[in-house]
Design a protein around this motif. Structure first.
Motif, PDB file in Angstrom:
ATOM      1  N   VAL A 199      -3.906   1.733  -5.898  1.00  0.00           N
ATOM      2  CA  VAL A 199      -4.213   1.993  -4.491  1.00  0.00           C
ATOM      3  C   VAL A 199      -5.573   1.393  -4.131  1.00  0.00           C
ATOM      4  CG1 VAL A 199      -4.654   3.786  -2.772  1.00  0.00           C
ATOM      5  CG2 VAL A 199      -2.768   4.054  -4.382  1.00  0.00           C
ATOM      6  N   ILE A 248      -5.322  -2.429  -3.750  1.00  0.00           N
ATOM      7  CA  ILE A 248      -4.687  -2.799  -2.487  1.00  0.00           C
ATOM      8  C   ILE A 248      -5.650  -2.566  -1.325  1.00  0.00           C
ATOM      9  CG2 ILE A 248      -2.799  -2.252  -0.893  1.00  0.00           C
ATOM     10  CD1 ILE A 248      -2.052  -3.835  -3.475  1.00  0.00           C
ATOM     11  N   ALA A 249      -6.382  -1.452  -1.365  1.00  0.00           N
ATOM     12  CA  ALA A 249      -7.345  -1.166  -0.296  1.00  0.00           C
ATOM     13  C   ALA A 249      -8.432  -2.237  -0.240  1.00  0.00           C
ATOM     14  CB  ALA A 249      -7.962   0.210  -0.504  1.00  0.00           C
ATOM     15  N   ALA A 277       0.831  -1.207   0.000  1.00  0.00           N
ATOM     16  CA  ALA A 277       0.000   0.000   0.000  1.00  0.00           C
ATOM     17  C   ALA A 277       0.863   1.254   0.000  1.00  0.00           C
ATOM     18  CB  ALA A 277      -0.928  -0.006   1.198  1.00  0.00           C
ATOM     19  N   MET A 285      -6.984  -5.282   1.353  1.00  0.00           N
ATOM     20  CA  MET A 285      -6.852  -5.097   2.793  1.00  0.00           C
ATOM     21  C   MET A 285      -8.197  -5.264   3.489  1.00  0.00           C
ATOM     22  SD  MET A 285      -4.138  -1.935   2.863  1.00  0.00           S
ATOM     23  CE  MET A 285      -4.071  -1.781   4.630  1.00  0.00           C
ATOM     24  N   ASP A 307     -10.769   1.455   6.683  1.00  0.00           N
ATOM     25  CA  ASP A 307     -10.168   1.323   5.348  1.00  0.00           C
ATOM     26  C   ASP A 307     -11.221   1.474   4.252  1.00  0.00           C
ATOM     27  OD1 ASP A 307      -7.674   0.997   6.408  1.00  0.00           O
ATOM     28  OD2 ASP A 307      -7.601  -1.167   6.116  1.00  0.00           O
TER      29      ASP A 307
END
Length: 73
Positions: A26, A29-30, A14, A33, A63
């Motif tokens: 981004v 990846i978020a 991240a 997560m 998140d």
């Protein structure tokens, strides 16, 4: 410790993603997560451990909120 190792790897990716400037990277990846944290929260529920449920669930919500905010901006 397995959750820490997995989360640490996602954190490193991240941080790298932030320096690339790619919103799609981004966001991907978020999303990864959030999925990992939701899975950890589900495991916490199944093993009836409040700390292992609330911590990951709260982090997933933060998140997810950050992701929505980023995509709306």
């Amino acid at each position: 410790m397995y959750a820490f190792a997995r989360s640490l790897a996602l954190l490193v990716v991240a941080i790298v993603a932030l320096f690339t400037g790619s919103v799609a990277f981004v966001a991907a990846i978020a999303i990864a997560m959030v999925i990992v944290q939701v899975a950890d929260a589900v495991i916490g529920v199944r093993i009836r451990d409040r700390l292992k449920t609330v911590g990951p669930a709260a982090t997933a919500l933060v998140d997810l909120a950050a992701l929505v905010w980023m995509l709306a901006s």
